[in-house]
Write a protein that holds these residues in place. Structure first.
Motif, PDB file in Angstrom:
ATOM      1  N   UNK A 215      -5.423   0.663  -6.301  1.00  0.00           N
ATOM      2  CA  UNK A 215      -6.427   1.375  -5.620  1.00  0.00           C
ATOM      3  C   UNK A 215      -7.323   2.334  -6.480  1.00  0.00           C
ATOM      4  N   UNK A 216      -8.406   1.982  -6.824  1.00  0.00           N
ATOM      5  CA  UNK A 216      -9.267   2.691  -8.025  1.00  0.00           C
ATOM      6  C   UNK A 216      -9.466   3.878  -7.618  1.00  0.00           C
ATOM      7  N   UNK A 217      -9.663   4.554  -6.590  1.00  0.00           N
ATOM      8  CA  UNK A 217      -9.805   5.933  -6.104  1.00  0.00           C
ATOM      9  C   UNK A 217      -8.066   6.645  -6.271  1.00  0.00           C
TER      10      UNK A 217
ATOM     11  N   UNK B 252      -7.470  -3.560 -14.278  1.00  0.00           N
ATOM     12  CA  UNK B 252      -9.016  -3.770 -14.372  1.00  0.00           C
ATOM     13  C   UNK B 252      -9.677  -3.331 -13.046  1.00  0.00           C
ATOM     14  N   UNK B 253      -8.869  -3.525 -11.915  1.00  0.00           N
ATOM     15  CA  UNK B 253      -9.399  -2.858 -10.565  1.00  0.00           C
ATOM     16  C   UNK B 253      -9.431  -1.418 -10.856  1.00  0.00           C
ATOM     17  N   UNK B 254      -8.504  -0.751 -11.309  1.00  0.00           N
ATOM     18  CA  UNK B 254      -8.600   0.637 -11.385  1.00  0.00           C
ATOM     19  C   UNK B 254      -9.622   1.186 -12.091  1.00  0.00           C
TER      20      UNK B 254
ATOM     21  N   UNK C 112       0.333  -1.374  -8.338  1.00  0.00           N
ATOM     22  CA  UNK C 112       1.591  -1.590  -8.293  1.00  0.00           C
ATOM     23  C   UNK C 112       1.673  -3.333  -8.764  1.00  0.00           C
ATOM     24  N   UNK C 113       2.662  -3.779  -9.504  1.00  0.00           N
ATOM     25  CA  UNK C 113       2.797  -5.340  -9.279  1.00  0.00           C
ATOM     26  C   UNK C 113       4.292  -5.605  -8.980  1.00  0.00           C
ATOM     27  N   UNK C 114       4.495  -6.644  -8.716  1.00  0.00           N
ATOM     28  CA  UNK C 114       5.885  -7.461  -8.302  1.00  0.00           C
ATOM     29  C   UNK C 114       6.134  -8.491  -9.318  1.00  0.00           C
TER      30      UNK C 114
ATOM     31  N   UNK D 254       0.795  -1.229   0.147  1.00  0.00           N
ATOM     32  CA  UNK D 254      -0.107  -0.006  -0.122  1.00  0.00           C
ATOM     33  C   UNK D 254       0.898   1.272  -0.017  1.00  0.00           C
ATOM     34  N   UNK D 255       2.188   1.194   0.669  1.00  0.00           N
ATOM     35  CA  UNK D 255       2.944   2.532   0.467  1.00  0.00           C
ATOM     36  C   UNK D 255       3.106   2.991  -0.949  1.00  0.00           C
ATOM     37  N   UNK D 256       3.450   1.805  -1.660  1.00  0.00           N
ATOM     38  CA  UNK D 256       3.932   2.234  -3.125  1.00  0.00           C
ATOM     39  C   UNK D 256       2.799   2.885  -3.851  1.00  0.00           C
TER      40      UNK D 256
END
Length: 181
Positions: free
Chosen positions: A97-99, A137-139, A104-106, A58-60
């Motif tokens: 985080x859509x908002x 897709x989530x975004x 981020x992907x690793x 979440x920090x990213x």
């Protein structure tokens, strides 16, 4: 525009391939993709958990959301080779985080050698593309899909990622177009 942001020491070939795939798909909706200059992994030292030897994802998103605001991009996708986790989970392949319009992907657990597999071919790229499309897709308002071949199907393990394709199923595609307005 979708801005793809390399973070730390991440494979350039993978970043470019993800950007090309995402750009070819989303350009149909008027969103080209481009790769930004990389940002150093040191920016996220406060996300590091030494007892886990992992970084909290979440920090990213906070930093990537700030980049989105500064650049005017519609979405920002970070790609890192750092090992990510979230509270309650052993690891994550990605997070969105859509908002914030940030994801981020690793590639850490997408690498074939992590599972004792040979590194030949494009398996890392295929996996990274799927995770990028999933988080984007989530975004853009999509949830998890029960269709195991849809890119929006939840990946509980690398086997789930390998089974699904890189595209949205018909149902998710319709939702995406509806969300697009």
């Amino acid at each position: 525009m979708i801005l793809v942001v390399p973070i730390g020491d991440v494979d350039t070939r993978t970043v470019e391939a993800v950007s090309r795939f995402v750009g070819s798909y989303y350009s149909r909706l008027g969103l080209p993709a481009r790769v930004s200059d990389p940002i150093p992994a040191e920016w996220f030292s406060d996300a590091y958990n030494p007892s886990r030897n992992q970084f909290i994802g979440r920090v990213f998103l906070e930093t990537l959301g700030g980049i989105k605001a500064k650049t005017g991009a519609r979405a920002v996708l970070g790609i890192t080779s750092l090992d990510l986790y979230e509270k309650g989970l052993n690891f994550i392949f990605g997070l969105a985080h859509p908002g914030m319009g940030a994801a981020i992907i690793s590639t850490f657990r997408l690498r074939p050698e992590f599972y004792g597999e040979e590194t030949t071919g494009n398996l890392l790229i295929e996996r990274a593309v799927k995770e990028a499309m999933h988080e984007l897709g989530h975004i853009f308002g999509l949830g998890h899909c029960p269709n195991r071949w849809c890119v929006m199907h939840f990946s509980n393990s690398i086997l789930d990622t390998d089974v699904k394709g890189p595209y949205y199923c018909t149902s998710c595609e319709l939702k995406l177009k509806k969300n697009w307005g």
